[in-house]
Scaffold this motif. Structure first.
Motif, mmCIF file in Angstrom:
data_model
loop_
_atom_site.group_PDB
_atom_site.id
_atom_site.type_symbol
_atom_site.label_atom_id
_atom_site.label_comp_id
_atom_site.label_asym_id
_atom_site.label_seq_id
_atom_site.Cartn_x
_atom_site.Cartn_y
_atom_site.Cartn_z
ATOM 1 N N HIS A 147 0.363 -7.287 8.287
ATOM 2 C CA HIS A 147 -0.369 -7.896 7.159
ATOM 3 C C HIS A 147 -1.055 -9.199 7.544
ATOM 4 O O HIS A 147 -1.980 -9.648 6.875
ATOM 5 N N HIS A 149 0.494 -12.208 7.490
ATOM 6 C CA HIS A 149 1.028 -13.343 6.746
ATOM 7 C C HIS A 149 2.537 -13.207 6.615
ATOM 8 O O HIS A 149 3.091 -12.138 6.856
ATOM 9 N N HIS A 151 6.213 -13.064 4.752
ATOM 10 C CA HIS A 151 6.783 -12.530 3.511
ATOM 11 C C HIS A 151 7.989 -13.356 3.090
ATOM 12 O O HIS A 151 9.088 -12.863 2.902
ATOM 13 N N CYS A 159 4.258 -8.868 -1.313
ATOM 14 C CA CYS A 159 2.889 -9.352 -1.369
ATOM 15 C C CYS A 159 2.036 -8.310 -2.040
ATOM 16 O O CYS A 159 2.457 -7.177 -2.206
HETATM 17 ZN ZN ZN Z 1 2.110 -8.743 3.207
#
Ligand code: ZN
Length: 160
Positions: A147, A149, A151, A159
């Motif tokens: 992703h 990023h 979590h 997310c």
């Molecule tokens: Zn994510």
């Protein structure tokens, strides 16, 4: 980003005069995925070698933070053309157009019916010092790497 970590830290950000610009003290710490652009690059790279529990002062020059101050982004305009009702004051910020993507400008001077606006980021040209307390660091999960990023602190956050 193989080997990237998810890092959680508290910070206090100061300008060269020592004035506090921002701090996470008393609030939630910041959690980010290394190398994903979630925090400014100059801080991300300087925290790579630090482990959980580390407390350090990190100097990030403007060029690696919010960039140099660009004089071309400073413009004088007639007060009458501005989309703002009421009294304007130096330091006021507003969006320069109807578009939600329009840049935020800061009023830096008012002379008669002319207003000087600066569209630079408020921290452009400012060398920053972060006092950092590294709360936690762990290997990123496969989902986080996919992703781009973090979590949350434990990797279990959701997310969109
Ligand atoms: Zn994510």
């Amino acid at each position: 980003m193989t080997g990237a970590r998810v890092v959680t830290f508290h910070y206090t950000l100061r300008d060269p005069a020592g004035q506090v610009l921002d701090t996470s003290a008393g609030g939630e710490p910041v959690t980010y995925l290394e190398g994903a652009g979630q925090i400014i690059d100059g801080l991300d790279t300087r925290l790579r070698a630090s482990a959980a529990g580390a407390k350090l002062s990190v100097a990030v020059p403007a060029a690696e933070a919010y960039g140099a101050h660009d004089p071309a982004q400073v413009q004088r305009v007639k007060r009458a053309v501005l989309p703002v009702a009421g009294e304007l004051q130096v330091g006021d910020k507003f969006q320069a157009g109807e578009d939600r993507q329009a840049p935020v400008v800061t009023v830096v001077a008012i002379e008669g019916d002319e207003v000087t606006l600066d569209a630079n980021h408020p921290l452009a040209g400012v060398d920053l010092t972060f006092e950092v307390e590294l709360v936690a660091a762990r290997a990123a999960t496969a989902a986080e790497l996919a992703h781009g990023h973090a979590h949350g602190t434990d990797g279990a956050g959701h997310c969109q």
